[in-house]
Design a protein around this motif. Structure first.
Motif, PDB file in Angstrom:
ATOM      1  N   GLN A   1      -7.893  16.875   7.848  1.00  0.00           N
ATOM      2  CA  GLN A   1      -7.102  17.517   6.804  1.00  0.00           C
ATOM      3  C   GLN A   1      -6.577  16.550   5.749  1.00  0.00           C
ATOM      4  O   GLN A   1      -5.902  16.948   4.807  1.00  0.00           O
ATOM      5  CB  GLN A   1      -5.898  18.257   7.411  1.00  0.00           C
ATOM      6  CG  GLN A   1      -6.260  19.447   8.262  1.00  0.00           C
ATOM      7  CD  GLN A   1      -6.478  19.056   9.716  1.00  0.00           C
ATOM      8  OE1 GLN A   1      -6.259  17.895  10.083  1.00  0.00           O
ATOM      9  NE2 GLN A   1      -6.922  20.005  10.519  1.00  0.00           N
ATOM     10  N   TRP A   2      -6.870  15.266   5.885  1.00  0.00           N
ATOM     11  CA  TRP A   2      -6.325  14.263   4.978  1.00  0.00           C
ATOM     12  C   TRP A   2      -7.370  13.813   3.950  1.00  0.00           C
ATOM     13  O   TRP A   2      -8.534  13.621   4.294  1.00  0.00           O
ATOM     14  CB  TRP A   2      -5.834  13.037   5.743  1.00  0.00           C
ATOM     15  CG  TRP A   2      -4.598  13.287   6.557  1.00  0.00           C
ATOM     16  CD1 TRP A   2      -4.544  13.640   7.873  1.00  0.00           C
ATOM     17  CD2 TRP A   2      -3.249  13.216   6.110  1.00  0.00           C
ATOM     18  NE1 TRP A   2      -3.252  13.792   8.296  1.00  0.00           N
ATOM     19  CE2 TRP A   2      -2.426  13.537   7.222  1.00  0.00           C
ATOM     20  CE3 TRP A   2      -2.646  12.932   4.883  1.00  0.00           C
ATOM     21  CZ2 TRP A   2      -1.033  13.566   7.131  1.00  0.00           C
ATOM     22  CZ3 TRP A   2      -1.261  12.964   4.800  1.00  0.00           C
ATOM     23  CH2 TRP A   2      -0.478  13.269   5.902  1.00  0.00           C
ATOM     24  N   GLN A   3      -6.922  13.637   2.701  1.00  0.00           N
ATOM     25  CA  GLN A   3      -7.755  13.067   1.639  1.00  0.00           C
ATOM     26  C   GLN A   3      -6.922  12.027   0.890  1.00  0.00           C
ATOM     27  O   GLN A   3      -5.828  12.344   0.417  1.00  0.00           O
ATOM     28  CB  GLN A   3      -8.236  14.144   0.664  1.00  0.00           C
ATOM     29  CG  GLN A   3      -9.102  15.223   1.290  1.00  0.00           C
ATOM     30  CD  GLN A   3      -9.496  16.297   0.302  1.00  0.00           C
ATOM     31  OE1 GLN A   3      -9.621  16.040  -0.892  1.00  0.00           O
ATOM     32  NE2 GLN A   3      -9.664  17.516   0.795  1.00  0.00           N
ATOM     33  N   VAL A   4      -7.437  10.818   0.810  1.00  0.00           N
ATOM     34  CA  VAL A   4      -6.719   9.728   0.160  1.00  0.00           C
ATOM     35  C   VAL A   4      -7.630   9.071  -0.863  1.00  0.00           C
ATOM     36  O   VAL A   4      -8.753   8.657  -0.534  1.00  0.00           O
ATOM     37  CB  VAL A   4      -6.226   8.681   1.181  1.00  0.00           C
ATOM     38  CG1 VAL A   4      -5.520   7.528   0.454  1.00  0.00           C
ATOM     39  CG2 VAL A   4      -5.296   9.322   2.206  1.00  0.00           C
ATOM     40  N   ASN A   5      -7.169   8.994  -2.111  1.00  0.00           N
ATOM     41  CA  ASN A   5      -7.854   8.247  -3.173  1.00  0.00           C
ATOM     42  C   ASN A   5      -6.874   7.214  -3.715  1.00  0.00           C
ATOM     43  O   ASN A   5      -5.717   7.543  -4.015  1.00  0.00           O
ATOM     44  CB  ASN A   5      -8.289   9.168  -4.314  1.00  0.00           C
ATOM     45  CG  ASN A   5      -9.316  10.187  -3.882  1.00  0.00           C
ATOM     46  OD1 ASN A   5     -10.117   9.922  -2.993  1.00  0.00           O
ATOM     47  ND2 ASN A   5      -9.289  11.354  -4.496  1.00  0.00           N
ATOM     48  N   GLY A   6      -7.311   5.982  -3.830  1.00  0.00           N
ATOM     49  CA  GLY A   6      -6.429   4.941  -4.329  1.00  0.00           C
ATOM     50  C   GLY A   6      -7.191   3.882  -5.085  1.00  0.00           C
ATOM     51  O   GLY A   6      -8.412   3.737  -4.936  1.00  0.00           O
ATOM     52  N   GLY A   7      -6.469   3.131  -5.906  1.00  0.00           N
ATOM     53  CA  GLY A   7      -7.139   2.086  -6.666  1.00  0.00           C
ATOM     54  C   GLY A   7      -6.152   1.185  -7.377  1.00  0.00           C
ATOM     55  O   GLY A   7      -4.962   1.482  -7.489  1.00  0.00           O
ATOM     56  N   LEU A   8      -6.689   0.080  -7.869  1.00  0.00           N
ATOM     57  CA  LEU A   8      -5.900  -0.883  -8.634  1.00  0.00           C
ATOM     58  C   LEU A   8      -6.778  -1.443  -9.743  1.00  0.00           C
ATOM     59  O   LEU A   8      -7.923  -1.835  -9.494  1.00  0.00           O
ATOM     60  CB  LEU A   8      -5.400  -2.016  -7.739  1.00  0.00           C
ATOM     61  CG  LEU A   8      -4.571  -3.113  -8.431  1.00  0.00           C
ATOM     62  CD1 LEU A   8      -3.253  -2.534  -8.941  1.00  0.00           C
ATOM     63  CD2 LEU A   8      -4.320  -4.280  -7.478  1.00  0.00           C
ATOM     64  N   ARG A   9      -6.244  -1.451 -10.968  1.00  0.00           N
ATOM     65  CA  ARG A   9      -6.974  -1.973 -12.117  1.00  0.00           C
ATOM     66  C   ARG A   9      -6.083  -2.986 -12.837  1.00  0.00           C
ATOM     67  O   ARG A   9      -4.862  -2.797 -12.934  1.00  0.00           O
ATOM     68  CB  ARG A   9      -7.340  -0.844 -13.076  1.00  0.00           C
ATOM     69  CG  ARG A   9      -8.234  -1.282 -14.243  1.00  0.00           C
ATOM     70  CD  ARG A   9      -8.660  -0.107 -15.103  1.00  0.00           C
ATOM     71  NE  ARG A   9      -7.654   0.268 -16.084  1.00  0.00           N
ATOM     72  CZ  ARG A   9      -6.843   1.312 -15.987  1.00  0.00           C
ATOM     73  NH1 ARG A   9      -6.912   2.088 -14.912  1.00  0.00           N
ATOM     74  NH2 ARG A   9      -5.946   1.585 -16.934  1.00  0.00           N
ATOM     75  N   TYR A  10      -6.698  -4.041 -13.315  1.00  0.00           N
ATOM     76  CA  TYR A  10      -5.977  -5.024 -14.128  1.00  0.00           C
ATOM     77  C   TYR A  10      -6.662  -5.129 -15.479  1.00  0.00           C
ATOM     78  O   TYR A  10      -7.899  -5.222 -15.560  1.00  0.00           O
ATOM     79  CB  TYR A  10      -5.954  -6.402 -13.461  1.00  0.00           C
ATOM     80  CG  TYR A  10      -5.274  -7.455 -14.323  1.00  0.00           C
ATOM     81  CD1 TYR A  10      -3.892  -7.507 -14.425  1.00  0.00           C
ATOM     82  CD2 TYR A  10      -6.033  -8.371 -15.063  1.00  0.00           C
ATOM     83  CE1 TYR A  10      -3.265  -8.447 -15.226  1.00  0.00           C
ATOM     84  CE2 TYR A  10      -5.412  -9.321 -15.866  1.00  0.00           C
ATOM     85  CZ  TYR A  10      -4.027  -9.355 -15.945  1.00  0.00           C
ATOM     86  OH  TYR A  10      -3.409 -10.288 -16.744  1.00  0.00           O
TER      87      TYR A  10
END
Length: 281
Positions: free
Chosen positions: A166-175
């Motif tokens: 049941q879990w959905q995770v989207n993540g990120g880092l931009r410089y």
């Protein structure tokens, strides 16, 4: 391309018993030309990974001649004053864009990708303003200008996607790192600005059942001033009133938090945003 023919009405109360009323006829043309070219390569290294490269070139040219014919009436003195202003503006703009992206699928539920991007833009803004004084066209040095804007931006990012029941995770880092310069014929460092920012972001979603879910997200975004916001251009509203670009503008940085609850076709959400150097136009 478009053509503007309009009348502006300017009333100036510069003292209790002194008023100037100006009717100004504006004739303006705005002509754009553009050309673009691009090439891209994409390859699958294996069943789990992909690599791509892209290169783009964009060219624009804006010709913006304008004519202003004004008739000013001094109400208290019953005097008239005619004014004529001619303006030409030529602005070529070029962009060079290169980027590379790599994607890797660890499993059906987890994948990540990374990439780099470089953008270089170049703009020349050539403005010539002339006034008709005693039937002679005289260059107005206060508004005539030639300026060059150069901007280079480099960016690096990494992001991931994870789905588990049941879990959905989207993540990120931009410089991003940006160097912006504006020069004129008389001043080499009218703007010489260097800045770098990190842009984190993530979304977490929890499915409670087939028709209900809860989502929480945080993002940091950047809104850069447009060339029209920054480039030294001139638009006359009357003989004593004009508008122009603002070379002192900084990009706006926005942090946004959002929480939402979704049930069937209904959504209840709360959002908080905070913006630094907000651009208002």
């Amino acid at each position: 391309n478009w053509q503007l023919n309009a009348i502006t009405n300017d009333t100036n109360h510069f003292a209790v018993d002194s008023t100037i009323i100006t009717l100004m006829k504006v004739d303006e043309s705005n002509i754009w030309q553009s050309a673009t070219g691009s090439i891209g390569i994409q390859t699958k290294i294996n069943a789990k990974s992909e690599l791509s490269f892209n290169f783009d070139y964009l060219y624009y040219r804006n010709d913006n001649p304008s004519g202003y014919r004004g008739d000013s009436f001094y109400k208290e003195d019953d005097l008239h004053d005619d004014s004529e202003i001619d303006l030409t503006k030529k602005t070529p703009i070029q962009f060079l864009i290169a980027k590379a992206d790599y994607q890797y699928r660890v499993s059906t539920s987890f994948s990540w990708e990374t990439g780099i991007k470089a953008v270089t833009s170049m703009l020349d803004n050539n403005v010539l303003v002339k006034r008709n004084v005693s039937n002679k066209w005289i260059t107005d040095s206060a508004f005539t200008s030639f300026s060059v804007l150069n901007e280079s931006t480099g960016a690096f990012y990494v992001s991931l996607k994870w789905n588990r029941k049941q879990w959905q995770v989207n993540g990120g880092l931009r410089y991003e790192y940006t160097h912006t310069t504006i020069e004129t014929a008389n001043e080499r460092n009218l703007v010489n600005r260097k800045y770098g920012y990190f842009f984190p972001g993530f979304t977490i979603r929890r499915d409670l059942d087939t028709e209900t879910d809860f989502q929480f997200s945080y993002f940091r975004r950047i809104t850069r001033p447009t060339y029209n916001d920054m480039a030294p251009y001139v638009f006359f509203w009357g003989p004593n009133t004009f508008s122009g670009g603002n070379t002192a503008l900084y990009p706006a940085i926005t942090d946004a938090l959002t929480a939402s609850y979704h049930i069937k076709q209904y959504i209840i959400s709360m959002e908080y945003t905070n913006t630094q150097n907000k651009i208002v136009s």
